[in-house]
Structures are given as C-alpha cells and as structure tokens.
Design a protein around this motif. Structure first.
Motif, mmCIF file in Angstrom:
data_model
loop_
_atom_site.group_PDB
_atom_site.id
_atom_site.type_symbol
_atom_site.label_atom_id
_atom_site.label_comp_id
_atom_site.label_asym_id
_atom_site.label_seq_id
_atom_site.Cartn_x
_atom_site.Cartn_y
_atom_site.Cartn_z
ATOM 1 N N UNK A 211 0.824 -1.209 0.000
ATOM 2 C CA UNK A 211 0.000 0.000 0.000
ATOM 3 C C UNK A 211 0.857 1.258 0.000
ATOM 4 N N UNK A 212 1.941 1.235 0.767
ATOM 5 C CA UNK A 212 2.864 2.370 0.748
ATOM 6 C C UNK A 212 3.494 2.537 -0.627
ATOM 7 N N UNK A 222 2.996 7.988 -11.381
ATOM 8 C CA UNK A 222 2.625 6.716 -11.980
ATOM 9 C C UNK A 222 1.140 6.444 -11.828
ATOM 10 N N UNK A 223 0.707 5.237 -12.191
ATOM 11 C CA UNK A 223 -0.710 4.885 -12.138
ATOM 12 C C UNK A 223 -0.897 3.513 -11.493
ATOM 13 N N UNK A 224 -2.003 3.391 -10.778
ATOM 14 C CA UNK A 224 -2.445 2.101 -10.256
ATOM 15 C C UNK A 224 -3.432 1.503 -11.248
ATOM 16 N N UNK A 225 -3.201 0.253 -11.662
ATOM 17 C CA UNK A 225 -4.098 -0.410 -12.602
ATOM 18 C C UNK A 225 -4.966 -1.475 -11.941
ATOM 19 N N UNK A 226 -4.435 -2.093 -10.890
ATOM 20 C CA UNK A 226 -5.185 -3.165 -10.232
ATOM 21 C C UNK A 226 -4.632 -3.356 -8.829
ATOM 22 N N UNK A 227 -5.552 -3.549 -7.866
ATOM 23 C CA UNK A 227 -5.137 -3.818 -6.503
ATOM 24 C C UNK A 227 -5.112 -2.551 -5.658
ATOM 25 N N UNK A 228 -4.430 -2.632 -4.504
ATOM 26 C CA UNK A 228 -3.735 -3.794 -3.944
ATOM 27 C C UNK A 228 -4.704 -4.932 -3.600
ATOM 28 N N UNK A 233 0.228 -15.591 -2.274
ATOM 29 C CA UNK A 233 1.617 -15.337 -2.649
ATOM 30 C C UNK A 233 2.147 -14.035 -2.060
ATOM 31 N N UNK A 234 1.236 -13.153 -1.657
ATOM 32 C CA UNK A 234 1.614 -11.852 -1.129
ATOM 33 C C UNK A 234 0.572 -10.812 -1.487
ATOM 34 N N UNK A 248 4.576 -4.827 -11.555
ATOM 35 C CA UNK A 248 3.803 -5.059 -10.336
ATOM 36 C C UNK A 248 4.702 -4.947 -9.116
ATOM 37 N N UNK A 249 4.084 -4.630 -7.998
ATOM 38 C CA UNK A 249 4.787 -4.633 -6.715
ATOM 39 C C UNK A 249 4.128 -5.679 -5.820
ATOM 40 N N UNK A 250 4.933 -6.331 -5.000
ATOM 41 C CA UNK A 250 4.408 -7.394 -4.150
ATOM 42 C C UNK A 250 5.095 -7.372 -2.791
ATOM 43 N N UNK A 251 4.287 -7.419 -1.756
ATOM 44 C CA UNK A 251 4.766 -7.608 -0.389
ATOM 45 C C UNK A 251 4.688 -9.104 -0.119
ATOM 46 N N UNK A 252 5.829 -9.776 -0.177
ATOM 47 C CA UNK A 252 5.865 -11.232 -0.081
ATOM 48 C C UNK A 252 5.550 -11.753 1.312
ATOM 49 N N UNK A 253 5.602 -10.873 2.320
ATOM 50 C CA UNK A 253 5.384 -11.310 3.698
ATOM 51 C C UNK A 253 3.910 -11.333 4.083
ATOM 52 N N UNK A 254 3.080 -10.557 3.368
ATOM 53 C CA UNK A 254 1.661 -10.451 3.707
ATOM 54 C C UNK A 254 0.878 -11.412 2.832
ATOM 55 N N UNK A 255 0.702 -12.637 3.299
ATOM 56 C CA UNK A 255 0.010 -13.673 2.525
ATOM 57 C C UNK A 255 -1.341 -13.964 3.165
ATOM 58 N N UNK A 256 -2.353 -14.156 2.320
ATOM 59 C CA UNK A 256 -3.706 -14.416 2.784
ATOM 60 C C UNK A 256 -4.311 -15.538 1.936
#
Length: 263
Positions: A211-212, A222-228, A233-234, A248-256
C-alpha cells in the motif's frame, strides 16, 4: 555466485525516454542506487539494492522515439545461439540476433508467437541478479498474453520448463518450474485488460509494504491499474511508472488464503 540454471529469469531492464526521470522514480520507490553508465554501452545504467545488482535502466536507442517504455525479462541460457535456433524452430521471431555485449555476456531478444517480447542471456562476467525475493529486488514474472495456447507451446519448447496449470475456472494461469522450483508464470489476459494493452512480461518487484508502494507510485506520477489485492503469494498491485512502463509490486510477507491447486 553460481550461474543461473537455463530458463531461470536472470535479469531485467527497461529503456526510457527520460533516463533521469526513471532513476528518480525507481530510486524513491525501490531504494535503488545507480552507476554512471558509459557512452560505449549507450549509457546502460545498472541499478543496485543494498549494493547488489538488481536491474538496469537505459535511454532509448536512436530511432526508438515514441516507443512505449517497457520492462524486459531475460531468461538464462548456456548457449545463446542454440536458444535463438529454438526460438526460430518453434515459431518465435528474433528481434535481435545473438549479440555479444563486451565481456559481460551475449543477449538475444525475441518475440514469442503470442506477441510477447523477451530476452535470453548467456552470461560472461555479468551473471545477472545478485539479489532477488527481498524488498527492492526482482521477485517474480509472468508472461501475460491473450493467446495462452501459443505461449504454452512455445516457452517449454525453448526452455526446460516443467509446466503446472492452476485448477481454477476463473483464471487461466500456469507455472513454469525448473527442477521442481517455480521460476515464472503465464497468465491469460481477460476482458479486464484494455484491448490496446499488448501482451507483455509482467515483472514483479518486492516491496516492504504494498500500500505504501502504491501511494509512492501515485505521488511520483505513476498509475495504479489493479489492486492492492491479498493473495496466498503476497499482497499485490499492478502499476505503471510515470513514463508508462507496466510492472507489479508485491509484499511477499503479507500472505492471505490457501495456496491454489496445480495439476
């Protein structure tokens, strides 16, 4: 550092109309620092995360004015000429014949039959990523295409991929493994993708907080296209930089959630 096994994503780079603007954007978003680049190699500028090679940016080459900025993924190969031959044999198109880049290695750039651009890299002194899977570095990549069947036939014929497909009626997704380890994926584009978006390799960069990172992307133009969006996987978001390069950006520690099933 060991050479990456054949077919493993080993490097990523992008050409930009505004090189200094790209350095400012990714320097702030991912904490990258940059070398100076040299005129001999077209001011190709390596990016570092914690002092380790993470990616590269460069100005667009003469004659490419107006070409959209895009991230390019390199798959490791022990023999660039042999990979080029496999690309041709399986219906791909070479955009650049095998080319030696000083002592650093030999590259091939191509397009698969579904229209996706990618490269292969036979390493010399430059073996590729020195850091992956941590904030500020490469984490994952997916060939994102409307013609999944063509991509599915092509890539495992060129590289030694073991293919697993996700058992999900809503998403057409495959994972490519090497030695039982997932290294990249293939996603079929749906109607959610605007029709003008071409097939591309979606490169994921790891961040500390998704989110940050999205807030920083927006603040920097820049632009957000999808998400967060949360996933097993994160936490993921699809974005583009201020020059239009998608990633894409991914926080690998936050898995749901539970991991999906593959066959």
């Amino acid at each position: 550092m060991a050479v990456h096994p054949e077919g493993t994503p080993c490097w990523t780079d992008a050409m930009f109309p505004d090189l200094e603007g790209a350095k400012r954007f990714y320097g702030e978003l991912l904490g990258w620092t940059f070398d100076e680049g040299s005129e001999e190699f077209g001011y190709y500028t390596q990016a570092y995360s914690d002092g380790k090679a993470a990616a590269a940016v460069s100005p667009q080459m003469p004659g490419m004015e107006g070409t959209p900025a895009a991230w390019n993924l390199y798959f490791a190969t022990p023999d660039a000429d042999a990979t080029a031959a496999k690309i041709r044999k399986n219906g791909g198109t070479l955009s650049m014949e095998p080319m030696q880049v000083g002592e650093f290695g030999t590259m091939v750039t191509a397009r698969d039959p579904s229209g996706t651009y990618f490269s292969a890299w036979q390493s010399g002194s430059h073996e590729g990523f020195e850091k992956t899977g941590e904030p500020g570095s490469y984490a994952w990549a997916e060939v994102t295409t409307r013609d999944a069947d063509k991509a599915d036939d092509f890539f495992p014929a060129v590289f030694p991929f073991e293919v697993q497909k996700m058992t999900d009626d809503q998403v057409d997704f495959a994972v490519w493994n090497i030695g039982g380890r997932p290294v990249a994926g293939r996603l079929k584009m749906t109607s959610d993708f605007p029709p003008e978006v071409p097939p591309y390799v979606n490169v994921y960069f790891a961040v500390q907080d998704c989110d940050d990172a999205v807030a920083t992307v927006n603040r920097l133009g820049g632009k957000l296209h999808f998400g967060p969006m949360d996933s097993p996987f994160g936490r993921i978001a699809a974005v583009s930089d201020q020059q239009g390069a998608a990633f894409s950006v991914i926080d690998l520690q936050t898995t749901v959630g539970d991991m999906p099933q593959f066959t």
